[in-house]
Design an enzyme around this catalytic site. Structure first.
Site, PDB file in Angstrom:
ATOM      1  CE1 TYR A 172      -3.143   3.072   0.703  1.00  0.00           C
ATOM      2  CE2 TYR A 172      -3.051   2.573   3.022  1.00  0.00           C
ATOM      3  CZ  TYR A 172      -3.367   3.364   2.029  1.00  0.00           C
ATOM      4  OH  TYR A 172      -4.169   4.429   2.290  1.00  0.00           O
ATOM      5  CG  ASN A 200      -1.380   6.834   1.324  1.00  0.00           C
ATOM      6  OD1 ASN A 200      -2.318   6.703   0.420  1.00  0.00           O
ATOM      7  ND2 ASN A 200      -1.511   6.317   2.522  1.00  0.00           N
ATOM      8  NE  ARG A 249     -10.072   6.884  -3.282  1.00  0.00           N
ATOM      9  CZ  ARG A 249      -8.818   6.494  -3.449  1.00  0.00           C
ATOM     10  NH1 ARG A 249      -8.414   5.908  -4.647  1.00  0.00           N
ATOM     11  NH2 ARG A 249      -8.022   6.355  -2.455  1.00  0.00           N
ATOM     12  CG  ASP A 252     -10.297   9.153  -0.760  1.00  0.00           C
ATOM     13  OD1 ASP A 252     -11.178   8.690  -1.574  1.00  0.00           O
ATOM     14  OD2 ASP A 252      -9.178   8.470  -0.543  1.00  0.00           O
ATOM     15  CG  ASP A 269      -4.785   6.070  -2.859  1.00  0.00           C
ATOM     16  OD1 ASP A 269      -5.390   5.613  -3.863  1.00  0.00           O
ATOM     17  OD2 ASP A 269      -5.525   6.081  -1.643  1.00  0.00           O
TER      18      ASP A 269
END
Length: 128
Positions: free
Chosen positions: A33, A35, A79, A81, A110
């Site tokens: 993951y 960011n 998107r 958030d 992201d």
């Protein structure tokens, strides 16, 4: 088995009523993951710990997916958030790229502007 598109959509929705165990269950054991403004996180257990720490600052996050495309095992979404916490709602424009294999997210990247987080919450409040 759910499609990669369905898996990503369900994971994004799970943040509205967040539970670190439930969210991290969408990830493969060796998932990454990242960011992009921060260092990548390796492994489901570390992802779960990051989520738990993040949620100690924010009550929830609403993922408003504007566009989502999937091809093969790749899913991409644009998107907003909305971070809910510290007495305010903070919208954050995000572009997410997901890789899915065998029914689990193996990579999530992201892309967003960390300055928006720092402006909203101060540098000390931004998740690490």
């Amino acid at each position: 088995m759910p499609s990669p598109d369905d898996i990503v959509t369900a994971m994004c929705r799970s943040w509205a009523d967040p539970d670190p165990d439930r969210i991290s269950a969408f990830f493969a054991e060796d998932a990454v993951y990242h960011n992009i403004p921060m260092e990548p996180i390796h492994g489901r257990a570390a992802i779960r710990e990051f989520i738990a720490g993040f949620l100690s600052t924010f009550e929830s996050i609403d993922f408003d997916i504007h566009h989502q495309v999937a091809t093969g095992n790749i899913v991409m979404n644009e998107r907003t958030d909305t971070l809910r916490g510290l007495g305010k709602d903070t919208p954050l424009p995000v572009m997410g790229v997901f890789e899915v294999a065998d029914g689990a997210i193996t990579a999530w990247r992201d892309y967003f502007d960390m300055a928006a987080i720092n402006r909203a919450f101060g540098a000390d409040a931004a998740p690490e």
